[in-house]
Design an enzyme around this catalytic site. Structure first.
Site, short mmCIF file in Angstrom:
data_model
loop_
_atom_site.label_atom_id
_atom_site.label_comp_id
_atom_site.label_asym_id
_atom_site.label_seq_id
_atom_site.Cartn_x
_atom_site.Cartn_y
_atom_site.Cartn_z
N LYS A 199 -32.90 19.91 -37.22
CA LYS A 199 -33.08 18.53 -36.80
C LYS A 199 -33.22 17.65 -38.05
O LYS A 199 -33.98 17.99 -38.96
CB LYS A 199 -34.35 18.46 -35.95
CG LYS A 199 -34.42 17.32 -35.00
CD LYS A 199 -35.71 17.51 -34.18
CE LYS A 199 -36.03 16.29 -33.38
NZ LYS A 199 -35.13 16.09 -32.26
N HIS A 223 -18.18 7.04 -39.98
CA HIS A 223 -17.39 7.70 -38.93
C HIS A 223 -18.05 7.45 -37.57
O HIS A 223 -17.40 7.07 -36.60
CB HIS A 223 -17.30 9.21 -39.21
CG HIS A 223 -16.88 10.03 -38.03
ND1 HIS A 223 -17.73 10.31 -36.97
CD2 HIS A 223 -15.69 10.61 -37.70
CE1 HIS A 223 -17.08 11.03 -36.07
NE2 HIS A 223 -15.85 11.22 -36.49
N ASN A 224 -19.36 7.66 -37.51
CA ASN A 224 -20.05 7.46 -36.23
C ASN A 224 -20.04 5.99 -35.81
O ASN A 224 -19.95 5.69 -34.62
CB ASN A 224 -21.48 7.99 -36.32
CG ASN A 224 -21.53 9.50 -36.30
OD1 ASN A 224 -20.57 10.17 -36.68
ND2 ASN A 224 -22.63 10.06 -35.84
N GLU A 227 -16.82 5.40 -34.36
CA GLU A 227 -16.82 6.07 -33.04
C GLU A 227 -17.46 5.15 -31.98
O GLU A 227 -16.92 4.99 -30.88
CB GLU A 227 -17.59 7.38 -33.18
CG GLU A 227 -17.85 8.14 -31.91
CD GLU A 227 -18.77 9.35 -32.18
OE1 GLU A 227 -18.51 10.12 -33.12
OE2 GLU A 227 -19.76 9.51 -31.44
N TYR A 228 -18.56 4.52 -32.33
CA TYR A 228 -19.20 3.57 -31.41
C TYR A 228 -18.21 2.45 -31.05
O TYR A 228 -18.09 2.06 -29.89
CB TYR A 228 -20.42 2.91 -32.05
CG TYR A 228 -21.74 3.65 -31.94
CD1 TYR A 228 -21.88 4.96 -32.35
CD2 TYR A 228 -22.87 2.99 -31.45
CE1 TYR A 228 -23.11 5.61 -32.28
CE2 TYR A 228 -24.10 3.64 -31.38
CZ TYR A 228 -24.21 4.94 -31.79
OH TYR A 228 -25.43 5.56 -31.72
N LYS A 260 -19.90 10.10 -43.09
CA LYS A 260 -20.16 10.57 -41.73
C LYS A 260 -20.81 9.45 -40.91
O LYS A 260 -20.49 9.25 -39.73
CB LYS A 260 -21.05 11.81 -41.74
CG LYS A 260 -21.56 12.25 -40.37
CD LYS A 260 -20.44 12.70 -39.48
CE LYS A 260 -20.73 13.18 -38.08
NZ LYS A 260 -22.01 13.20 -37.48
N SER A 317 -18.65 16.69 -38.05
CA SER A 317 -18.34 16.04 -36.77
C SER A 317 -17.51 16.94 -35.88
O SER A 317 -16.73 17.75 -36.35
CB SER A 317 -17.58 14.72 -36.98
OG SER A 317 -17.26 14.16 -35.72
P1 NBP Z 1 -31.42 20.16 -33.24
O1 NBP Z 1 -31.20 18.89 -33.91
O2 NBP Z 1 -31.89 20.15 -31.83
O3 NBP Z 1 -32.48 21.00 -34.11
C1 NBP Z 1 -32.98 22.25 -33.67
C2 NBP Z 1 -33.13 23.19 -34.85
O4 NBP Z 1 -34.03 22.66 -35.83
C3 NBP Z 1 -33.72 24.52 -34.41
O5 NBP Z 1 -33.10 25.55 -35.14
C4 NBP Z 1 -35.19 24.36 -34.80
O6 NBP Z 1 -35.85 25.58 -35.00
C5 NBP Z 1 -35.03 23.65 -36.10
N1 NBP Z 1 -36.28 23.05 -36.61
C6 NBP Z 1 -37.00 21.98 -36.16
BR1 NBP Z 1 -36.61 21.05 -34.64
N2 NBP Z 1 -38.07 21.71 -36.91
C7 NBP Z 1 -38.05 22.63 -37.88
C8 NBP Z 1 -38.91 22.88 -38.98
N3 NBP Z 1 -39.98 22.10 -39.23
N4 NBP Z 1 -38.62 23.92 -39.79
C9 NBP Z 1 -37.56 24.71 -39.55
N5 NBP Z 1 -36.68 24.51 -38.53
C10 NBP Z 1 -36.95 23.50 -37.71
O7 NBP Z 1 -30.15 21.11 -33.34
P2 NBP Z 1 -28.58 20.78 -33.20
O8 NBP Z 1 -28.29 19.93 -32.02
O9 NBP Z 1 -27.90 22.10 -33.32
O10 NBP Z 1 -28.26 19.89 -34.49
C11 NBP Z 1 -28.46 20.37 -35.80
C12 NBP Z 1 -28.13 19.24 -36.77
O11 NBP Z 1 -26.75 18.91 -36.65
C13 NBP Z 1 -28.90 17.95 -36.51
O12 NBP Z 1 -29.22 17.35 -37.73
C14 NBP Z 1 -27.91 17.11 -35.75
O13 NBP Z 1 -28.15 15.72 -35.93
C15 NBP Z 1 -26.61 17.53 -36.38
N6 NBP Z 1 -25.42 17.34 -35.55
C16 NBP Z 1 -25.44 17.61 -34.23
C17 NBP Z 1 -24.30 17.44 -33.47
C18 NBP Z 1 -24.32 17.77 -32.00
O14 NBP Z 1 -23.29 17.53 -31.35
N7 NBP Z 1 -25.39 18.33 -31.46
C19 NBP Z 1 -23.13 17.01 -34.06
C20 NBP Z 1 -23.11 16.77 -35.42
C21 NBP Z 1 -24.27 16.94 -36.15
P3 NBP Z 1 -36.60 26.29 -33.76
O15 NBP Z 1 -35.56 27.04 -33.02
O16 NBP Z 1 -37.60 27.18 -34.43
O17 NBP Z 1 -37.24 25.20 -32.94
#
Ligand code: NBP
Length: 477
Positions: A75, A186-187, A190-191, A183, A128
């Site tokens: 996150k 880009h977003n 996208e908006y 990036k 992305s």
């Molecule tokens: P999330 O953004 O929901 O993050 C969850 C992950 O962060 C889990 O692995 C969690 O570990 C870990 N985490 C947290 Br919360 N706090 C932590 C800490 N203090 N120390 C270590 N690990 C920690 O996951 P996601 O949706 O897969 O996105 C990951 C990144 O990619 C984000 O920055 C997001 O903005 C970006 N992104 C997402 C997308 C999309 O479509 N979802 C697209 C492009 C970029 P845990 O399992 O132990 O809770």
């Protein structure tokens, strides 16, 4: 140490990125704060390739070949700092931490500076394409040192999406925060794209009287032409979808309050700081915000609207063609504004970003992927110092051909009382840029009157002030 790359943070994005590396033949060390996720990944997808599951930070780092390539997919915000603090002491000079999350580029600059002092490369990489892209090929926008790209680039090129001509949808964007900045823009684009498509839908529905299913067909047709893009394609799918519970069009059963996670807002905030007019992106962010103000909207329902009759059926088909022109012209303007912002960021932070390369790596994998980006790439390849996309001959001609229809669509929208802030902001930008004289001269006069802010004259050099409170003679400032 046997793993060529490691991924820590195994929620949807990290898990899929790790699988993507493994499917491409790399040995991937995997780690997550909560070890159950690590075990689940290996249990479920272990047969897809070579994974090394690590439960502790020490085991994870020990599993990596040197120089270590450690991808962080947690996150954005404090969790990213926490993970960096945990791993940095275990790394050695030359190792790399790659942040694939949606970090703010200013945080990336700060983290890069701090890690550089320890000899560790920090690569802020925009990713992305959502979870599907992470698995099958995202568009990747890595910043950081050239040296880190040499060690990392070939792997990113392998797992990234490929454009229609086979080239990878990743390239070294520039130092420190350049990747996350691109990036972010880009977003923002996208908006704007989403808002413009939404306006086209609304006008086809409310001004021309088409049903969602008919509009889905119109979008499908558009998707075979110059508007060919992922967002147009999925728009047709969403519009054609029927809610199984009610039998109503899906779009009619969803609450009309759009949400946002913040990258569009960042784009506008940074544009304000850089003095770049990204009015289309700003309108898109504001349109989402306005939609969410239920109480304001409820309190305003009684406000008077126009009394004009809707267009007759005969006009509807012609109107759809005009909306296509308006959408395309407005889209050219939003990309013009977005690329202006990237150029301005590059100038401000000395990133030396290749705008043609940015257009090139957005051609596949990412949410704004579109046939149109090939044209943008060609425009910058032909002239790398292009001051604006509107200065490209091809785009200038197309927007010139579209403008009458674009204006007609806005006239119809205004007459019917349908808001089209994206179309309108784009047209205002176009008309302002091509204007001989802007009312900014009057603004300067007002500023000089109330604040002695001075002005420059069109007919000679120098800075002047008029003695507004006195005999109104002009004095040099
Ligand atoms: P999330 O953004 O929901 O993050 C969850 C992950 O962060 C889990 O692995 C969690 O570990 C870990 N985490 C947290 Br919360 N706090 C932590 C800490 N203090 N120390 C270590 N690990 C920690 O996951 P996601 O949706 O897969 O996105 C990951 C990144 O990619 C984000 O920055 C997001 O903005 C970006 N992104 C997402 C997308 C999309 O479509 N979802 C697209 C492009 C970029 P845990 O399992 O132990 O809770």
């Amino acid at each position: 140490a046997s793993a060529q790359i490691g991924v820590t943070g195994l929620a949807v994005m990290g898990r899929n990125l790790a699988r993507n590396f493994a499917r491409n033949g790399y040995t991937v060390a995997v780690h997550n704060r909560t070890a159950a996720r690590t075990r689940a990944l290996v249990e479920e997808f272990g047969q897809e390739g070579d994974f090394v599951a690590a439960e502790s930070a020490e085991d994870f780092v020990a599993a990596l070949e040197r120089p270590r390539r450690l991808v962080v997919m947690v996150k954005a915000g404090e969790p990213t700092d926490a993970v960096i603090e945990e791993f940095a002491p275990l790394l050695e000079p030359g190792d790399m931490i790659v942040d694939g999350g949606n970090a703010h580029f200013a945080d990336t600059r700060r983290r890069e500076r701090a890690l550089r002092e320890r000899g560790v490369h920090f690569v802020g990489a925009g990713v992305s394409g959502g979870e599907e892209g992470a698995l099958n090929g995202p568009s990747i926008m890595p910043g950081g040192s050239q040296e880190s790209y040499e060690a990392l680039g070939p792997m990113l090129e392998k797992i990234s999406a490929k454009a229609a001509d086979g080239s990878p949808c990743t390239a070294h964007i520039g130092p420190d925060g350049a990747g996350h900045f691109v990036k972010m823009v880009h977003n923002g684009i996208e908006y704007a794209d989403m808002q413009l498509i939404a306006e086209a839908y609304q006008l086809l529905r409310e001004v021309a009287g088409h049903s969602p299913a008919e509009i889905a067909d119109i979008f499908r047709t558009w998707n075979t032409g110059r508007l060919d893009s992922y967002l147009i394609e999925i728009t047709a799918e969403v519009l054609a979808h029927v809610d199984s519970a009610t039998g109503e069009p899906f779009v009619d059963v969803v609450r009309d309050q759009a949400e946002q996670k913040g990258t569009g807002r960042w784009t506008v905030q940074i544009a304000l700081d850089l003095g770049v007019p990204v009015s289309g992106i700003a309108e898109a962010v504001f349109a989402r915000s306005l939609s969410g103000h239920r109480e304001l909207r409820d309190a305003s329902r009684g406000l008077a609207g126009p009394t004009a009759e809707p267009l007759g059926k005969a006009d509807a088909a012609a109107f759809a063609d005009q909306v296509e022109q308006a959408l395309y012209a407005s889209k050219i303007v939003s990309y013009t504004q977005g690329f202006h912002q990237i150029a301005a960021g590059s100038e401000e932070y000395d990133w030396n970003i290749d705008l043609g390369a940015v257009a090139s790596i957005w051609r596949g994998g990412c949410i704004i992927r579109a046939a149109f980006l090939d044209r943008i790439r060609a425009a910058y390849d032909a002239r790398s110092d292009l001051p604006s996309l509107l200065a490209d001959e091809g785009f200038a001609r197309e927007i010139g051909e579209a403008q009458d229809d674009w204006r007609a669509v806005l006239v119809a929208a205004t007459r019917q009382g349908e808001p089209a802030p994206g179309f309108a902001a784009a047209l205002a930008y176009y008309d302002a840029l091509r204007a001989d004289r802007l009312p900014a001269a009057l603004t300067q006069g007002q500023r000089d009157y109330f604040g002695a802010h001075t002005y420059r004259r069109a007919d000679r050099e120098g800075t002047f002030h008029t003695l507004w409170g006195g005999d109104r003679s002009e004095v040099p400032a």
